[in-house]
Design an enzyme around this catalytic site. Structure first.
Site, PDB file in Angstrom:
ATOM      1  CE  LYS A 277      -3.946  -1.919   2.392  1.00 49.73           C
ATOM      2  NZ  LYS A 277      -5.101  -1.981   1.541  1.00 49.73           N
ATOM      3  NE  ARG A 351     -11.581  -9.560  -2.448  1.00 48.48           N
ATOM      4  CZ  ARG A 351     -11.969  -8.475  -3.249  1.00 48.48           C
ATOM      5  NH1 ARG A 351     -11.589  -8.758  -4.251  1.00 48.48           N
ATOM      6  NH2 ARG A 351     -11.855  -6.990  -2.924  1.00 48.48           N
TER       7      ARG A 351
END
Ligand code: BES
Ligand code: ZN
Ligand code: MN
Length: 500
Positions: A277, A351
């Protein structure tokens, strides 16, 4: 905080009185507290009330004149016509925050003057306790204590008449349990990533479960390998911390009753992995386990409340880090379901770990319903701002039910579509399911839901709740900065609605 009930005002030592004031009335009405004052004090209060600023949550402190010892807090309620549950929770928190700012540690109030429309008195009292606890929390564990100490409210005394005393005592107690477990959730989430590792989260869950006498199973990486949990293990590869799968079970009903299963994303720090990130986007990512924190805390609250329902919690606790061992873009992970996951982005890790948690649920339980809480996508914040979590469920009826329970609980939610038209976007090129959309970066939140759905098809009632929008508190909520404990109230309310 102590929530006491009094039926006789002369018996309390507390000399701070809370009086709600509606904008359009500009007078304190129907207050038994006010009636106990002398006429001159009454006149004085009403005179101040007439000119007081009464926006929702505004606070005016009045030091009583003359011989009367005491302080009156005028609490702004907004217009009576517009007063509702959403305003109510703010008003309660504003009171507590105001008291803390004014260094007032205790107060007497009349809960019957605060009841919002569409709410029963007992429920309103329950909400009072929960929201007061919420506003009384601040993450100060790692700060030097100021000389004068931290200011937290120590006692609220609720004035009611004798006939309702028992009811109010019970409701306050229940509301307080939920507030206290929200504090647990926020404390877990606020802890820095370096301290709150998967192992520490698992230990915390074990300790909290033990406190309320429910079972807690921790599955380590070796056992995960035996079960074929290639999703969780794949994400965990880059971290020196071992992944843990936390499984909690509370049996409040007969064994034959199908359990509610709550899943929580427990990424204890999300650096993005090899899809690192950018700076600025990483600093709140120690809260990427907020889903797990809320699931663990909610189940403990449900157990403490003794709700007549069976509940299971499944929380994969994993750290997502870049290193020479990290899972790579393009890797194909064999999930527990047998499906391969094509890693398009190592930053879409939530996920991937939840996929195995869903399959674990499918193989070990026969759930009445499954709900997962996950800080899954930044896209959900783009879609909804910070006022609501996103609900994704192919079962539209269940989605509606979830949203209305969310509204009732104070965890506001809004649905997004899960039409089959969106399903194409999760097809892999070299694997079965792609963990992120390849090019267009559209509908990121729906895409996350669609991915999870590939592992949730056997459940008739399943909803994925993307809590990224509500992960932290925001200005105007009258709560301290940091984790919000989002989802705890919702899960408790959901369990209550299913309780026998
Ligand atoms: N944990 C993040 C999502 C997030 C962002 C939560 C901001 C709370 C605040 C998640 O793991 C993530 O990185 N999602 C990616 C998905 C993308 C790579 C498909 C995102 O939102 O960019
Ligand atoms: Zn994440
Ligand atoms: Mn991520």
């Amino acid at each position: 905080m102590k929530h006491s009930v009094i039926t006789n005002l002369s018996k309390t030592q507390i000399t701070t009185y809370v009086l709600p004031l509606f904008t359009d009335e500009r007078a304190v009405k129907d207050s038994v507290l006010v009636d106990t004052f002398s006429q001159s004090i009454k006149d004085f209060i009403q005179k101040v009330a007439k000119d007081a600023i009464v926006a929702v949550g505004s606070i005016e402190k009045i030091i009583l004149p003359g011989d009367e010892i005491g302080v009156v807090i005028l609490l702004g309620m907004g217009e009576r016509e517009k007063y509702n549950r959403r305003k109510y929770v703010k008003v309660v928190r504003a009171l507590i925050q105001g008291m803390r700012n004014m260094h007032i540690v205790s107060a007497v109030l009349e809960p019957s003057l605060f009841i919002p429309s569409g709410t029963a008195f007992v429920e309103s009292v329950n909400m009072f306790a929960t929201n007061a606890e919420m506003a009384n929390y601040e993450f100060v564990a790692h700060k030097e204590t100021p000389k004068e100490g931290w200011y937290f409210v120590q006692e609220l005394a609720y004035y009611t008449d004798q006939s309702q005393k028992d009811l109010v005592v019970t409701s306050l107690g229940e509301g307080m349990v939920v507030g206290e477990y929200m504090t647990h959730a926020r404390e877990l989430s606020n802890m820095p990533g370096g301290d709150m590792t998967p192992t520490v989260l698992a230990d915390s869950a074990r300790r909290m479960a033990k406190d309320v006498g429910i079972s807690c199973l921790i599955i380590d990486e070796k056992e995960m390998a035996t079960m074929g949990m290639g999703g969780i293990l794949g994400v965990s590869k880059g971290s020196v911390e071992d992944a843990q799968l936390i499984v909690l079970e509370y049996n409040g009903a007969e064994k034959s009753e199908k359990p509610l299963v709550f899943l929580g994303k427990g990424i204890t720090f999300d650096s993005g992995g090899l899809d690192l990130k950018p700076s600025g986007a990483m600093n709140e990512m120690h809260m990427d386990m907020a889903g797990a924190a809320s699931v663990i805390s909610a189940i403990c609250a449900i157990a403490k409340l003794g709700l007549k329902v069976n509940v299971v919690g499944v929380c994969p606790a994993v750290e997502n880090m870049p290193s020479g061992q990290s899972y790579r873009p393009g890797d194909l992970l064999k999930s527990m379901s047998g499906k391969t996951i094509e890693v398009v982005s190592p930053d879409a890790e939530g996920r991937v770990v939840l996929a195995d948690a869903l399959t674990y649920t499918e193989k070990h339980y026969d759930p009445a319903l499954v709900v997962d809480l996950a800080t899954l996508t930044g896209a959900s914040i783009v879609a909804l701002g910070t006022n609501a979590s996103a609900v994704l469920s192919p079962n539209e009826e269940f989605s509606k039910e979830v949203c209305s329970i969310g509204e009732k609980s104070g965890d506001y939610m809004w649905p997004l579509p899960m039409w089959e038209e969106y399903e194409g976007d999760v097809k892999g090129v070299f694997g079965d399911v792609a963990n992120a959309e390849r090019q267009r970066r559209q509908a990121g939140t729906i895409n996350g839901g669609m991915f999870l759905y590939q592992f949730a098809k056997s459940f008739t009632k399943w909803a994925h709740i993307d809590i990224a929008p509500t992960m932290t508190t925001t200005d105007g909520q009258f709560l301290s900065k940091g984790a919000s404990g989002t989802g705890v109230r919702f899960l408790v309310e959901l369990a209550r609605s299913m309780s026998l």
